[in-house]
Structures are given as C-alpha cells and as structure tokens.
Motif scaffolding. Sequence first.
Motif, PDB file in Angstrom:
ATOM      1  N   ASN A 158     149.657 -15.847  73.874  1.00 38.68           N
ATOM      2  CA  ASN A 158     149.278 -17.248  74.086  1.00 38.68           C
ATOM      3  C   ASN A 158     150.195 -18.195  73.303  1.00 38.68           C
ATOM      4  O   ASN A 158     149.742 -19.210  72.787  1.00 38.68           O
ATOM      5  CB  ASN A 158     147.812 -17.456  73.676  1.00 38.68           C
ATOM      6  N   LEU A 159     151.473 -17.854  73.213  1.00 34.39           N
ATOM      7  CA  LEU A 159     152.422 -18.744  72.552  1.00 34.39           C
ATOM      8  C   LEU A 159     152.978 -19.748  73.561  1.00 34.39           C
ATOM      9  O   LEU A 159     152.887 -19.551  74.768  1.00 34.39           O
ATOM     10  CB  LEU A 159     153.560 -17.940  71.925  1.00 34.39           C
TER      11      LEU A 159
ATOM     12  N   ARG B 148     154.516 -20.380  67.931  1.00 35.35           N
ATOM     13  CA  ARG B 148     153.534 -21.264  67.304  1.00 35.35           C
ATOM     14  C   ARG B 148     153.810 -21.279  65.810  1.00 35.35           C
ATOM     15  O   ARG B 148     154.406 -20.342  65.262  1.00 35.35           O
ATOM     16  CB  ARG B 148     152.091 -20.819  67.585  1.00 35.35           C
ATOM     17  N   HIS B 149     153.342 -22.356  65.140  1.00 35.06           N
ATOM     18  CA  HIS B 149     153.722 -22.599  63.747  1.00 35.06           C
ATOM     19  C   HIS B 149     152.529 -23.087  62.947  1.00 35.06           C
ATOM     20  O   HIS B 149     151.651 -23.780  63.468  1.00 35.06           O
ATOM     21  CB  HIS B 149     154.849 -23.663  63.719  1.00 35.06           C
ATOM     22  N   VAL B 150     152.500 -22.716  61.668  1.00 34.53           N
ATOM     23  CA  VAL B 150     151.517 -23.260  60.733  1.00 34.53           C
ATOM     24  C   VAL B 150     152.148 -23.276  59.350  1.00 34.53           C
ATOM     25  O   VAL B 150     152.979 -22.422  59.015  1.00 34.53           O
ATOM     26  CB  VAL B 150     150.203 -22.437  60.731  1.00 34.53           C
ATOM     27  N   ARG B 151     151.762 -24.275  58.556  1.00 32.80           N
ATOM     28  CA  ARG B 151     152.252 -24.378  57.168  1.00 32.80           C
ATOM     29  C   ARG B 151     151.054 -24.260  56.226  1.00 32.80           C
ATOM     30  O   ARG B 151     149.983 -24.814  56.478  1.00 32.80           O
ATOM     31  CB  ARG B 151     152.965 -25.711  56.953  1.00 32.80           C
ATOM     32  N   TYR B 152     151.277 -23.513  55.135  1.00 32.28           N
ATOM     33  CA  TYR B 152     150.250 -23.337  54.111  1.00 32.28           C
ATOM     34  C   TYR B 152     150.795 -23.765  52.753  1.00 32.28           C
ATOM     35  O   TYR B 152     152.010 -23.734  52.517  1.00 32.28           O
ATOM     36  CB  TYR B 152     149.833 -21.865  53.975  1.00 32.28           C
ATOM     37  N   SER B 153     149.885 -24.086  51.852  1.00 29.74           N
ATOM     38  CA  SER B 153     150.207 -24.247  50.438  1.00 29.74           C
ATOM     39  C   SER B 153     149.414 -23.221  49.647  1.00 29.74           C
ATOM     40  O   SER B 153     148.276 -22.864  50.000  1.00 29.74           O
ATOM     41  CB  SER B 153     149.836 -25.649  49.935  1.00 29.74           C
ATOM     42  N   HIS B 154     150.018 -22.750  48.554  1.00 30.77           N
ATOM     43  CA  HIS B 154     149.327 -21.853  47.636  1.00 30.77           C
ATOM     44  C   HIS B 154     149.547 -22.367  46.217  1.00 30.77           C
ATOM     45  O   HIS B 154     150.688 -22.518  45.775  1.00 30.77           O
ATOM     46  CB  HIS B 154     149.857 -20.420  47.752  1.00 30.77           C
ATOM     47  N   GLN B 155     148.466 -22.654  45.527  1.00 31.81           N
ATOM     48  CA  GLN B 155     148.511 -23.135  44.154  1.00 31.81           C
ATOM     49  C   GLN B 155     148.248 -21.973  43.207  1.00 31.81           C
ATOM     50  O   GLN B 155     147.305 -21.203  43.397  1.00 31.81           O
ATOM     51  CB  GLN B 155     147.458 -24.224  43.928  1.00 31.81           C
TER      52      GLN B 155
ATOM     53  N   PRO C 222     148.794 -29.901  61.605  1.00 32.14           N
ATOM     54  CA  PRO C 222     150.057 -29.714  62.331  1.00 32.14           C
ATOM     55  C   PRO C 222     151.084 -30.768  61.964  1.00 32.14           C
ATOM     56  O   PRO C 222     150.762 -31.955  61.818  1.00 32.14           O
ATOM     57  CB  PRO C 222     149.630 -29.829  63.796  1.00 32.14           C
ATOM     58  N   GLY C 223     152.310 -30.339  61.777  1.00 28.40           N
ATOM     59  CA  GLY C 223     153.383 -31.255  61.394  1.00 28.40           C
ATOM     60  C   GLY C 223     154.724 -30.683  61.780  1.00 28.40           C
ATOM     61  O   GLY C 223     154.830 -29.540  62.245  1.00 28.40           O
ATOM     62  N   PRO C 224     155.787 -31.441  61.593  1.00 29.23           N
ATOM     63  CA  PRO C 224     157.115 -30.998  62.023  1.00 29.23           C
ATOM     64  C   PRO C 224     157.696 -29.941  61.094  1.00 29.23           C
ATOM     65  O   PRO C 224     157.320 -29.849  59.915  1.00 29.23           O
ATOM     66  CB  PRO C 224     157.934 -32.287  61.982  1.00 29.23           C
TER      67      PRO C 224
ATOM     68  N   PRO D 204     163.560 -33.140  62.992  1.00 27.70           N
ATOM     69  CA  PRO D 204     162.264 -32.460  62.966  1.00 27.70           C
ATOM     70  C   PRO D 204     161.942 -31.822  64.315  1.00 27.70           C
ATOM     71  O   PRO D 204     162.228 -32.397  65.370  1.00 27.70           O
ATOM     72  CB  PRO D 204     161.275 -33.578  62.622  1.00 27.70           C
ATOM     73  N   ARG D 205     161.368 -30.634  64.245  1.00 33.26           N
ATOM     74  CA  ARG D 205     160.938 -29.932  65.458  1.00 33.26           C
ATOM     75  C   ARG D 205     159.425 -29.741  65.403  1.00 33.26           C
ATOM     76  O   ARG D 205     158.887 -29.293  64.395  1.00 33.26           O
ATOM     77  CB  ARG D 205     161.638 -28.576  65.576  1.00 33.26           C
ATOM     78  N   TRP D 206     158.771 -30.105  66.475  1.00 33.74           N
ATOM     79  CA  TRP D 206     157.321 -29.970  66.583  1.00 33.74           C
ATOM     80  C   TRP D 206     157.006 -28.767  67.476  1.00 33.74           C
ATOM     81  O   TRP D 206     157.277 -28.783  68.672  1.00 33.74           O
ATOM     82  CB  TRP D 206     156.701 -31.228  67.174  1.00 33.74           C
ATOM     83  N   PHE D 207     156.449 -27.728  66.871  1.00 32.89           N
ATOM     84  CA  PHE D 207     156.043 -26.549  67.618  1.00 32.89           C
ATOM     85  C   PHE D 207     154.531 -26.560  67.825  1.00 32.89           C
ATOM     86  O   PHE D 207     153.784 -27.168  67.043  1.00 32.89           O
ATOM     87  CB  PHE D 207     156.442 -25.278  66.870  1.00 32.89           C
ATOM     88  N   ALA D 208     154.089 -25.884  68.853  1.00 29.08           N
ATOM     89  CA  ALA D 208     152.650 -25.752  69.079  1.00 29.08           C
ATOM     90  C   ALA D 208     152.004 -25.116  67.850  1.00 29.08           C
ATOM     91  O   ALA D 208     152.540 -24.158  67.291  1.00 29.08           O
ATOM     92  CB  ALA D 208     152.394 -24.894  70.317  1.00 29.08           C
ATOM     93  N   PRO D 209     150.870 -25.661  67.385  1.00 33.74           N
ATOM     94  CA  PRO D 209     150.218 -25.076  66.205  1.00 33.74           C
ATOM     95  C   PRO D 209     149.506 -23.775  66.546  1.00 33.74           C
ATOM     96  O   PRO D 209     149.097 -23.549  67.692  1.00 33.74           O
ATOM     97  CB  PRO D 209     149.213 -26.163  65.799  1.00 33.74           C
ATOM     98  N   VAL D 210     149.360 -22.918  65.555  1.00 33.22           N
ATOM     99  CA  VAL D 210     148.541 -21.727  65.753  1.00 33.22           C
ATOM    100  C   VAL D 210     147.092 -22.158  65.943  1.00 33.22           C
ATOM    101  O   VAL D 210     146.681 -23.241  65.519  1.00 33.22           O
ATOM    102  CB  VAL D 210     148.656 -20.741  64.566  1.00 33.22           C
ATOM    103  N   THR D 211     146.312 -21.331  66.585  1.00 31.46           N
ATOM    104  CA  THR D 211     144.906 -21.647  66.814  1.00 31.46           C
ATOM    105  C   THR D 211     144.126 -21.528  65.509  1.00 31.46           C
ATOM    106  O   THR D 211     144.566 -20.884  64.551  1.00 31.46           O
ATOM    107  CB  THR D 211     144.302 -20.703  67.852  1.00 31.46           C
ATOM    108  N   GLY D 212     142.953 -22.147  65.490  1.00 27.42           N
ATOM    109  CA  GLY D 212     142.128 -22.104  64.289  1.00 27.42           C
ATOM    110  C   GLY D 212     141.769 -20.693  63.873  1.00 27.42           C
ATOM    111  O   GLY D 212     141.754 -20.365  62.688  1.00 27.42           O
TER     112      GLY D 212
END
Length: 251
Positions: A50-51, A67-74, A86-88, A103-111
């Motif tokens: 489903n990409l 598909r793309h997603v960004r995470y932060s880890h503290q 979702p962001g570029p 900037p490239r906008w890719f479809a976000p991964v699903t929840g």
Amino acid sequence: MPSAVLPGPLTRTDIGEGIRKHGWVFAPGTAFDTGPGAQAFRQLSQAYENLEPDGYLADGGAYRFRRHVRYSHQAASAGVLRAHPPGPYHQSAEVNPFAGGSPRWFAPVTGAIRVNPFLQRLLLHGVGVFSELAGAEAGRTLDWELDVHLVRIRATAQEEGLPSPEGVHRDGFDYISLHLIGRSGVTGGRSIICDPAERPLARPLLAAPLDSLYADDRRILHGTEPVRLDPAAGRAYGYRDMLLTSYRRTG
C-alpha cells in the motif's frame, strides 16, 4: 580491508564496534529475533502493498514506491519514539544531485504502522547502537531525529528498478541503517559500499528478511545495483522492499 561482516546474534556493542573499525557493518537477518513480534513484522511487510508512487524520480521512472515518517527520540525518555506530523524530507543537491535540493513530500505511513511494535523495536535498537557509538565519542547522552522510509523498488520486463538512481552517495545524516523486509521475483540488487574516494569496499547481497547494513554516513558511500525481473519467476513484476532509516543527532 578486514571484513565488516559479522555473524549473528549481534549485540549493539558488536555493531557499534564494527562501525567504529570499518565505517559499516552487515548484520544478517538471523541477528534479529522477531519472536513474539512475528505478527507485527507481518503487518509491517504487508504495508508495502500500500505504498504510493515516488513522484520525484528525475528519470521519469515508475519503479519506486514509498511512504515516510519522522520520529524524535530524547535521551531523557529512553524507549519512547515521538512521531512528527507529516512534513517534507530534505536532502541537499550536494549529497543527492538526482533528487535533492528542494523539499520532497512523500505519502505518510499509516497510523497503524507508525506505532507498529516491531518497527518501534527495530528503530530503538538502532538508536541504542548509535547512542552507544556516538555517545561514547561525545562523552554524553544524545537526542536523535530519525527519518524512516518504506520503499519498494519494482522491476518489470519493460523497466528495471533502480534502488539508487543517484549512484553511490551519502544521505547527508550522521548514521544510517538499511533493512531488507522482503524481495521476490528479482535478480541483482547487491549493495555497494565505497570509501569517500568511491573505491569499492564490498558488495554484500541483502537476500533474507532483515539482512541489514549499519553505517556511519560521514565515512562511507553506499548505493545499490539495479534489480531486474527474474524470468524464472513467471510473474509480471518483482520487487525489493526496504526499510531505510537515517539518524541525525539533535542534542
């Protein structure tokens, strides 16, 4: 040069020491225990059906889906990944002359995939590897930003798939990890590891699920040979599914 291929099972320290010595490490899929996460791994694998097409291929090809997603880890909240809205995605034209520079906008991964337990465990393992490695060098704990891409490269009789249309390259981050989720009906697709002068160091084949590469993106260049439809597969297309993760220190 000495081999950077290590037998499994591997500890985080094993992988980190390999990167410290060689700049990169191949970790066989047997180094990862899906164990109770087998169902979550299947869910992650099924997400590749489903990409969305990658609309930023400068050669006009139709072989990449993403598909793309960004995470932060503290460091203060170890074990918790915070997904960004979702962001570029940004890469400079210097590190990616094929598609960088804007900037490239890719479809976000699903929840469901954002919180997939196996994906989370694999990413936290990478955070642990690079935190041990870089934290020891920095003398302190570190915070991270992770860009995660689910990428399918498809090959047909009419079109080969180019996992790295830009050739051997850096991603422009501190560290990277590349994980094979699955491949079927294709030949080729060997990874290419080079030194900064583009002299080849190795061409490992990621063939089994979770065969992986970990690397210091500042010390090595990487790429992947084209994949081609295997005529013996008797099907209209073949594919190579990868989970690509880039790690940037943020504190």
